[in-house]
Design a protein around this motif. Structure first.
Motif, PDB file in Angstrom:
ATOM      1  N   HIS A 166       0.833  -1.199   0.000  1.00  0.00           N
ATOM      2  CA  HIS A 166       0.000   0.000   0.000  1.00  0.00           C
ATOM      3  C   HIS A 166       0.868   1.250   0.000  1.00  0.00           C
ATOM      4  N   TYR A 167       0.232   2.354  -0.242  1.00  0.00           N
ATOM      5  CA  TYR A 167       0.829   3.674  -0.072  1.00  0.00           C
ATOM      6  C   TYR A 167       0.001   4.397   0.978  1.00  0.00           C
ATOM      7  N   ASP A 168       0.647   5.230   1.785  1.00  0.00           N
ATOM      8  CA  ASP A 168      -0.068   6.118   2.689  1.00  0.00           C
ATOM      9  C   ASP A 168      -0.292   7.427   1.953  1.00  0.00           C
ATOM     10  N   LEU A 169      -1.520   7.928   1.977  1.00  0.00           N
ATOM     11  CA  LEU A 169      -1.867   9.186   1.324  1.00  0.00           C
ATOM     12  C   LEU A 169      -2.395  10.179   2.343  1.00  0.00           C
ATOM     13  N   THR A 170      -2.142  11.439   2.106  1.00  0.00           N
ATOM     14  CA  THR A 170      -2.747  12.483   2.924  1.00  0.00           C
ATOM     15  C   THR A 170      -4.222  12.608   2.528  1.00  0.00           C
ATOM     16  N   ALA A 171      -4.994  13.296   3.345  1.00  0.00           N
ATOM     17  CA  ALA A 171      -6.416  13.506   3.027  1.00  0.00           C
ATOM     18  C   ALA A 171      -6.555  14.235   1.695  1.00  0.00           C
ATOM     19  N   TRP A 172      -5.656  15.169   1.418  1.00  0.00           N
ATOM     20  CA  TRP A 172      -5.684  15.897   0.146  1.00  0.00           C
ATOM     21  C   TRP A 172      -5.430  14.946  -1.024  1.00  0.00           C
ATOM     22  N   GLU A 173      -4.415  14.068  -0.890  1.00  0.00           N
ATOM     23  CA  GLU A 173      -4.130  13.089  -1.946  1.00  0.00           C
ATOM     24  C   GLU A 173      -5.287  12.108  -2.103  1.00  0.00           C
ATOM     25  N   ARG A 174      -5.957  11.783  -0.999  1.00  0.00           N
ATOM     26  CA  ARG A 174      -7.119  10.891  -1.058  1.00  0.00           C
ATOM     27  C   ARG A 174      -8.205  11.490  -1.941  1.00  0.00           C
ATOM     28  N   ARG A 175      -8.486  12.780  -1.756  1.00  0.00           N
ATOM     29  CA  ARG A 175      -9.503  13.437  -2.591  1.00  0.00           C
ATOM     30  C   ARG A 175      -9.126  13.377  -4.069  1.00  0.00           C
ATOM     31  N   ARG A 176      -7.859  13.604  -4.372  1.00  0.00           N
ATOM     32  CA  ARG A 176      -7.389  13.504  -5.755  1.00  0.00           C
ATOM     33  C   ARG A 176      -7.535  12.081  -6.275  1.00  0.00           C
ATOM     34  N   ALA A 177      -7.207  11.095  -5.432  1.00  0.00           N
ATOM     35  CA  ALA A 177      -7.316   9.694  -5.850  1.00  0.00           C
ATOM     36  C   ALA A 177      -8.759   9.353  -6.193  1.00  0.00           C
ATOM     37  N   SER A 183     -11.100  11.424  -7.136  1.00  0.00           N
ATOM     38  CA  SER A 183     -11.479  12.128  -8.364  1.00  0.00           C
ATOM     39  C   SER A 183     -10.914  11.439  -9.603  1.00  0.00           C
ATOM     40  N   ARG A 184      -9.863  10.633  -9.422  1.00  0.00           N
ATOM     41  CA  ARG A 184      -9.257   9.904 -10.543  1.00  0.00           C
ATOM     42  C   ARG A 184      -9.733   8.455 -10.624  1.00  0.00           C
ATOM     43  N   GLY A 185     -10.717   8.096  -9.797  1.00  0.00           N
ATOM     44  CA  GLY A 185     -11.316   6.776  -9.935  1.00  0.00           C
ATOM     45  C   GLY A 185     -11.122   5.796  -8.798  1.00  0.00           C
ATOM     46  N   ALA A 186     -10.365   6.163  -7.754  1.00  0.00           N
ATOM     47  CA  ALA A 186     -10.212   5.266  -6.609  1.00  0.00           C
ATOM     48  C   ALA A 186     -11.562   5.090  -5.920  1.00  0.00           C
ATOM     49  N   ILE A 187     -11.793   3.910  -5.431  1.00  0.00           N
ATOM     50  CA  ILE A 187     -13.058   3.587  -4.769  1.00  0.00           C
ATOM     51  C   ILE A 187     -12.920   3.862  -3.269  1.00  0.00           C
ATOM     52  N   PRO A 188     -13.723   4.790  -2.731  1.00  0.00           N
ATOM     53  CA  PRO A 188     -13.660   5.029  -1.283  1.00  0.00           C
ATOM     54  C   PRO A 188     -14.282   3.856  -0.527  1.00  0.00           C
ATOM     55  N   CYS A 189     -13.611   3.432   0.530  1.00  0.00           N
ATOM     56  CA  CYS A 189     -14.062   2.272   1.310  1.00  0.00           C
ATOM     57  C   CYS A 189     -14.150   2.619   2.785  1.00  0.00           C
ATOM     58  N   ASP A 190     -15.092   1.985   3.448  1.00  0.00           N
ATOM     59  CA  ASP A 190     -15.127   2.103   4.899  1.00  0.00           C
ATOM     60  C   ASP A 190     -14.152   1.064   5.475  1.00  0.00           C
ATOM     61  N   ARG A 191     -14.053   1.019   6.768  1.00  0.00           N
ATOM     62  CA  ARG A 191     -13.081   0.132   7.427  1.00  0.00           C
ATOM     63  C   ARG A 191     -13.287  -1.331   7.051  1.00  0.00           C
ATOM     64  N   GLN A 192     -14.509  -1.803   7.067  1.00  0.00           N
ATOM     65  CA  GLN A 192     -14.772  -3.209   6.754  1.00  0.00           C
ATOM     66  C   GLN A 192     -14.438  -3.543   5.302  1.00  0.00           C
ATOM     67  N   GLN A 193     -14.759  -2.636   4.394  1.00  0.00           N
ATOM     68  CA  GLN A 193     -14.467  -2.873   2.980  1.00  0.00           C
ATOM     69  C   GLN A 193     -12.967  -2.900   2.717  1.00  0.00           C
ATOM     70  N   ILE A 194     -12.238  -1.981   3.323  1.00  0.00           N
ATOM     71  CA  ILE A 194     -10.791  -1.937   3.071  1.00  0.00           C
ATOM     72  C   ILE A 194     -10.106  -3.149   3.687  1.00  0.00           C
ATOM     73  N   ILE A 195     -10.619  -3.658   4.795  1.00  0.00           N
ATOM     74  CA  ILE A 195     -10.060  -4.875   5.397  1.00  0.00           C
ATOM     75  C   ILE A 195     -10.270  -6.058   4.462  1.00  0.00           C
ATOM     76  N   ALA A 196     -11.426  -6.139   3.820  1.00  0.00           N
ATOM     77  CA  ALA A 196     -11.685  -7.218   2.857  1.00  0.00           C
ATOM     78  C   ALA A 196     -10.711  -7.129   1.681  1.00  0.00           C
ATOM     79  N   VAL A 197     -10.484  -5.926   1.183  1.00  0.00           N
ATOM     80  CA  VAL A 197      -9.527  -5.726   0.085  1.00  0.00           C
ATOM     81  C   VAL A 197      -8.130  -6.120   0.560  1.00  0.00           C
ATOM     82  N   LEU A 198      -7.762  -5.681   1.748  1.00  0.00           N
ATOM     83  CA  LEU A 198      -6.455  -5.984   2.305  1.00  0.00           C
ATOM     84  C   LEU A 198      -6.236  -7.490   2.418  1.00  0.00           C
ATOM     85  N   ARG A 199      -7.213  -8.214   2.882  1.00  0.00           N
ATOM     86  CA  ARG A 199      -7.091  -9.677   3.003  1.00  0.00           C
ATOM     87  C   ARG A 199      -6.892 -10.324   1.636  1.00  0.00           C
ATOM     88  N   GLN A 200      -7.606  -9.828   0.646  1.00  0.00           N
ATOM     89  CA  GLN A 200      -7.466 -10.363  -0.712  1.00  0.00           C
ATOM     90  C   GLN A 200      -6.052 -10.114  -1.235  1.00  0.00           C
TER      91      GLN A 200
END
Length: 104
Positions: free
Chosen positions: A52-63, A65-82
């Motif tokens: 993974h990469y760590d992003l600032t909140a500002w970089e998150r907004r840019r991500a 806007s460029r197509g990254a899927i925002p996830c809640d804690r449970q969703q990101i944990i599922a992605v992380l496990r995969q």
């Protein structure tokens, strides 16, 4: 292939941070590069099984806007496990190195 970001809830050095993950390491690096995130910011094998990469909140907004899927804690944990399962599979399936052969 998809790219994901969790909530920017981690406080460090006066900023809020989140994690950028993807379905593959190649996609993760490509997307991070498109955001202007330095490759030296990458956190993954061999240091951790969680690429993974760590992003600032500002970089998150840019991500997002460029197509990254925002996830809640449970969703990101599922992605992380995969993703972690893919990394473990590659490590188990690696070719033996000289140290392995000497130990055997």
């Amino acid at each position: 292939m998809a790219v994901y970001v969790d909530e920017a809830i981690w406080h460090w050095h006066g900023r809020r941070w989140c994690h950028l993950l993807a379905d593959s390491e190649a996609e993760l690096h490509r997307f991070a590069f498109s955001l202007g995130v330095q490759r030296s910011s990458y956190q993954g094998p061999p240091r951790t099984e969680k690429p993974h990469y760590d992003l600032t909140a500002w970089e998150r907004r840019r991500a997002i806007s460029r197509g990254a899927i925002p996830c809640d804690r449970q969703q990101i944990i599922a992605v992380l496990r995969q993703v972690r399962g893919q990394v473990r599979g590659r490590v188990r399936g690696r070719a033996p190195v000289a140290a392995d052969m000497a130990a055997g």
